[in-house]
Enzyme design. Structure first.
Site, PDB file in Angstrom:
ATOM      1  N   SER A 126       0.851  -1.197   0.000  1.00 46.62           N
ATOM      2  CA  SER A 126       0.000   0.000   0.000  1.00 46.62           C
ATOM      3  C   SER A 126       0.879   1.236   0.000  1.00 46.62           C
ATOM      4  O   SER A 126       2.004   1.217   0.523  1.00 46.62           O
ATOM      5  CB  SER A 126      -0.895   0.011   1.242  1.00 46.62           C
ATOM      6  OG  SER A 126      -1.518   1.275   1.414  1.00 46.62           O
ATOM      7  N   TYR A 154      -1.437  -0.202  10.775  1.00 44.76           N
ATOM      8  CA  TYR A 154      -1.680  -0.657   9.398  1.00 44.76           C
ATOM      9  C   TYR A 154      -0.513  -0.261   8.500  1.00 44.76           C
ATOM     10  O   TYR A 154       0.026  -1.084   7.750  1.00 44.76           O
ATOM     11  CB  TYR A 154      -2.978  -0.050   8.860  1.00 44.76           C
ATOM     12  CG  TYR A 154      -3.172  -0.295   7.376  1.00 44.76           C
ATOM     13  CD1 TYR A 154      -3.547  -1.554   6.895  1.00 44.76           C
ATOM     14  CD2 TYR A 154      -2.964   0.720   6.447  1.00 44.76           C
ATOM     15  CE1 TYR A 154      -3.704  -1.785   5.539  1.00 44.76           C
ATOM     16  CE2 TYR A 154      -3.121   0.497   5.091  1.00 44.76           C
ATOM     17  CZ  TYR A 154      -3.495  -0.750   4.639  1.00 44.76           C
ATOM     18  OH  TYR A 154      -3.640  -0.989   3.288  1.00 44.76           O
TER      19      TYR A 154
END
Length: 261
Positions: free
Chosen positions: A156, A169
């Site tokens: 990501s 995250y």
């Protein structure tokens, strides 16, 4: 528009290959599996939701592709090993692995949500390692025989950004990005390509994992302001990277909406 009309022979290098895609019940994983199958690969779809997997497999087969639904949980080593055995029994050895399964949870660190932290680590980091362990021998074997062999990790853009309440995250995705970089030093000399794909704002189910209304609203605002990529557009990147000549490694690809800085 059919695959042939839209892309021609752009992904001809995928024909005849055997692929595994995790997190294939929806979003990016589903889109990758559908495109790989449309390009001539045999595709094993892994996820926890068997009903969703079967629906995607039916769609692929209706379009003339070859696919296998395998219910598996990447947070469970025995489940991953059993899935690998089933795939080899059906298709033989694997030469393309797409680690896409992931979860995005977000809350202030001072909330102390160890349950969320552990779930993200187990899925986004250790889950990836379990899948890599299960198929490393296949990839190295394919490469040794002179075939293309690919490991694709879907990370990501969060691996590089600092966003309030997304610290854990982002840390898991940074770990995945660095893992990909390090694995190239081990796999690259043996002709296994490692590609790390880092999507920006993308239309997937990840945002639905959030249980914080403020953060959900903030993400919705970013989507409205900056635009959003489709899962199919990320799948296009994965298919392109893995269909290049085997000596070409598109090692690190960040894919963003044009308005996302």
């Amino acid at each position: 528009m059919s695959y042939e009309n839209q892309y021609g022979n752009q992904y001809a290098g995928l024909a005849g290959r055997t692929a595994v895609v995790t997190g294939a019940a929806s979003g990016i994983g589903e889109a990758v599996a559908v495109l790989l199958a449309a390009s001539g690969a045999r595709v094993a779809l892994l996820a926890r939701r068997g009903d969703r997997l079967e629906a995607v497999v039916e769609k692929i087969r209706a379009d003339g592709g070859e696919a296998l639904a395998v219910v598996a949980d990447v947070t469970d080593g025995a489940s991953v090993d059993a899935a690998a055995a089933r795939i080899r029994a059906a298709y033989g050895n694997v030469d393309l692995v797409v680690n896409n399964a992931g979860v995005m949870l977000a809350n202030p660190v001072d909330d102390g949500r160890i349950d969320e932290w552990q779930r993200m680590i187990d899925t986004n980091v250790t889950g990836v390692l379990r899948v890599i362990r299960a198929f490393t021998g296949d990839l190295l074997g394919a490469a040794a025989e002179g075939h293309a062999a690919d490991l694709v990790n879907v990370s990501s853009v969060g691996a590089h950004l600092t966003l309030p309440h997304f610290a854990v995250y982002s840390a898991t995705k940074a770990a995945l990005t660095h893992l990909s970089q390090s694995l190239r030093t081990e796999f690259g000399p043996r002709d296994v390509r490692v590609t790390n794909v880092e999507p920006g704002l993308t239309e997937t189910e990840l945002a639905t994992h959030l249980d914080n209304a403020e953060l959900t609203g903030r993400l919705d605002g970013m989507f409205a302001e900056l635009g959003v990529l489709s899962a199919a557009e990320i799948a296009d990147v994965v298919a392109y990277a893995t269909s290049r000549p085997r000596h070409v490694n598109l090692r690190q690809i960040m894919v963003l909406p044009t308005r996302q800085a």
